[in-house]
Write a protein that holds these residues in place. Structure first.
Motif, short mmCIF file in Angstrom:
data_model
loop_
_atom_site.label_atom_id
_atom_site.label_comp_id
_atom_site.label_asym_id
_atom_site.label_seq_id
_atom_site.Cartn_x
_atom_site.Cartn_y
_atom_site.Cartn_z
N LEU A 82 3.91 -52.13 38.40
CA LEU A 82 4.71 -52.62 39.65
C LEU A 82 5.84 -53.57 39.27
CD1 LEU A 82 2.36 -54.15 42.49
CD2 LEU A 82 4.17 -52.48 42.67
N LEU A 83 7.13 -53.22 39.50
CA LEU A 83 8.35 -53.89 39.19
C LEU A 83 8.84 -54.58 40.49
CD1 LEU A 83 10.74 -51.36 37.22
CD2 LEU A 83 9.27 -53.29 36.33
N PRO A 84 8.52 -55.70 40.69
CA PRO A 84 8.89 -56.68 41.89
C PRO A 84 10.39 -56.66 41.97
CG PRO A 84 7.72 -57.99 40.52
CD PRO A 84 8.03 -56.86 39.68
N ALA A 85 11.00 -55.62 43.29
CA ALA A 85 12.36 -55.60 43.44
C ALA A 85 13.17 -57.04 43.53
CB ALA A 85 12.41 -54.74 44.81
N GLU A 94 21.72 -55.70 34.53
CA GLU A 94 21.22 -56.58 33.32
C GLU A 94 19.48 -57.11 33.45
OE1 GLU A 94 24.25 -59.52 33.41
OE2 GLU A 94 25.70 -58.16 33.00
N ARG A 95 19.16 -57.12 34.70
CA ARG A 95 17.78 -57.71 35.01
C ARG A 95 16.85 -56.58 34.61
NH1 ARG A 95 19.96 -59.47 40.08
NH2 ARG A 95 21.17 -61.31 39.80
N ILE A 96 17.13 -55.28 35.32
CA ILE A 96 16.13 -54.37 35.31
C ILE A 96 15.86 -53.65 33.91
CG2 ILE A 96 17.49 -52.16 35.91
CD1 ILE A 96 15.09 -51.52 37.48
N THR A 97 17.09 -53.61 33.05
CA THR A 97 17.04 -52.83 31.82
C THR A 97 16.02 -53.46 30.84
OG1 THR A 97 19.37 -52.19 32.22
CG2 THR A 97 18.57 -51.79 30.05
N PRO A 98 16.16 -54.75 30.67
CA PRO A 98 15.02 -55.50 29.70
C PRO A 98 13.65 -55.17 30.25
CG PRO A 98 16.43 -57.23 30.67
CD PRO A 98 17.11 -55.93 31.03
N LEU A 99 13.42 -55.35 31.69
CA LEU A 99 12.21 -55.46 32.14
C LEU A 99 11.43 -53.77 31.55
CD1 LEU A 99 12.46 -56.51 36.08
CD2 LEU A 99 11.25 -57.70 33.90
N GLN A 148 12.47 -51.77 29.24
CA GLN A 148 12.16 -51.89 27.80
C GLN A 148 11.16 -52.37 27.16
OE1 GLN A 148 16.37 -52.98 26.58
NE2 GLN A 148 17.17 -50.93 26.77
N ALA A 149 10.91 -53.78 27.85
CA ALA A 149 9.61 -54.25 27.45
C ALA A 149 8.41 -53.59 27.70
CB ALA A 149 9.56 -55.66 27.98
#
Ligand code: ADP
Ligand code: ASP
Ligand code: MG
Length: 439
Positions: A140-143, A162-167, A169-170
């Protein structure tokens, strides 16, 4: 990366939610699944919020109880094993305790927006645990951790990226990400939303933010139709649309897409595919840079339009007059859709009449003002149609029986807009369907 959005009807029944879980698993590669609230939920939350603002406590209690019953039977059918049935009940009880808490507190605009966000939060959580029960790996990725809008309610695409890309990638080993459509944070970091139907916009913003290969919007119809299927009996799906065509149709009222959906996708050239959850094999509509030229593609209609007519003898040969008119709208943050000028008058249309009293007061300094409400813009769209011979004749012949209030032609190569009284909309859409599409 693929972004796949499922609308309210696609998740509105337990068997449909199960079906989309299977569908998502069958899609190759990594995907971000954007979900709307179950169909009817956002409407119910709006009702609840309105009752709370009106301090109609009994109606609020009834509304909460009815919705809770619906969710309890939903989870009873969605989950098949005892531990997950218990999880489902716990989720429902948690959300409904929150509703009761919100209802008991000081209810203001801010709590209203928080209430509206719960539909997408609950649907994604229910879906996520369904995947878990099926032993399908997902996250789940919290919007609310990455979707944001600025003080003008404009999405902050760069920041979202900028916020979603590292989430993502991790979580290199995860193939299915699940997130909420519609909801976001505003410049005060409060919970907010992208306006009704906003999950489509979320999908496009995420698609642009992660530079996805494709954005798929799954709904309850086999793609964009040539006319509004809620009003016109015989409509046909369109196989291909350009970004510009789809953008104009969405902006001018084709409900299948939120008005701003196409903008972020077009910015990064990410194709948008409209698909039907009820008929997965149907081709749907592909929206991209490609598309045929010179034919009528579709018609859409936008209601609740107000016309403002400004008459002024001072306009005669006066330069700078229109600037003064436009400044009034700019100052009142109201955008203009159509405009028509003559030597002594100018007519403009707006769809947001929030600041109409202020606008009227300021315009009265420039001339005599007349206001007409309940107008509809009918937008006829086709790549390069205005360059085709005889298009206006075809449109006017079709609408011979309709009183046309304004026409916009030549502003874009893709569209002809006609303003009619809303009472004539249904007739006009049907006449154009016969006259331009021979349906
Ligand atoms: P979702 O809940 O999946 O977002 P919506 O109800 O918002 O679905 O949008 C799909 C609906 O849009 C269709 O059921 C249809 O009635 C309506 N609609 C209006 N105009 C069009 C059009 N030109 N083509 C297709 N659907 C349209
Ligand atoms: N649930 C929201 C609405 O009903 C957003 C959406 O469905 O796109 O407006
Ligand atoms: Mg929608």
């Amino acid at each position: 990366m693929l972004v796949v959005k499922f609308g309210g009807t696609s998740v509105g029944k337990p068997e449909r939610m199960k079906k989309i879980a299977t569908l998502v698993q069958s899609m190759p590669g990594k995907k971000i699944v954007v979900l709307s609230a179950l169909s009817g939920t956002t409407n119910a939350l709006v009702k609840m919020g309105d009752f709370l603002l009106a301090k109609e406590a009994i109606k609020v209690t009834e509304e909460i109880a009815a919705l809770e019953k619906h969710y309890l039977s939903f989870v009873a059918e969605l989950y098949t094993t005892a531990p997950y049935k218990a999880i489902g009940q716990e989720i429902v009880s948690r959300y409904f305790s929150l509703f009761r808490l919100l209802a008991a507190g000081r209810f203001d605009d801010r709590s209203y927006r928080e209430l509206l966000a719960q539909g997408e939060l609950i649907s994604t959580e229910l879906f996520y645990y369904h995947l878990q029960e099926q032993k399908v790996g997902a996250r789940l990725l919290p919007a609310l951790h990455f979707m944001s809008i600025d003080e003008n309610h404009e999405p902050e695409l760069e920041k979202i990226s900028e916020r979603i890309t590292p989430l993502i990638q991790a979580l290199g080993n995860v193939d299915i990400f699940v997130t909420q459509g519609y909801i976001c944070r505003n410049h005060r970091n409060e919970i907010d939303n992208l306006k009704r139907g906003g999950s489509d916009y979320t999908a496009s913003l995420i698609g642009a933010a992660v530079r996805a290969n494709e954005i798929q919007i799954w709904t309850d119809i086999d793609g964009m139709h040539n006319n509004d299927p809620r009003i016109v009996k015989k409509t046909i799906p369109i196989a291909e649309l350009t970004f510009d065509e789809a953008s104009e149709l969405a902006y001018f009222g084709a409900k299948i897409l939120h008005p701003s959906t196409i903008v972020p996708a077009q910015k990064y050239g990410v194709p948008v595919i409209l698909k039907n959850t009820m008929d997965e094999k149907a081709l749907g509509t592909v929206i991209s840079n490609k598309g045929s030229k010179g034919e009528f593609k579709a018609i859409a209609a936008k209601d609740a339009i107000t016309v403002i007519n400004i008459k002024s003898s001072r306009m005669l040969l006066a330069y700078g007059f229109l600037r003064k008119v436009f400044e009034v709208f700019e100052k009142n943050k109201t955008s203009i859709d159509m405009i028509s000028t003559s030597e002594v008058a100018v007519s403009l249309t707006i769809d947001d009449d929030h600041f109409l009293p202020e606008i009227q007061e300021e315009l009265e300094k420039l001339g005599t003002i007349e206001i007409e409400k309940n107008q509809t813009i009918i937008c006829i769209v086709g790549n390069g149609i205005i360059d085709k011979k005889g298009v206006l004749r075809d449109v006017f012949d079709s609408l011979a029986d309709i009183r046309i209030r304004m026409v916009s032609y030549g502003g874009s190569h893709n569209n002809i807009s006609i303003l009619v009284d809303t009472a004539q909309k249904e007739k006009a859409l049907n006449l154009l369907n016969e006259g331009l599409f021979h349906l």
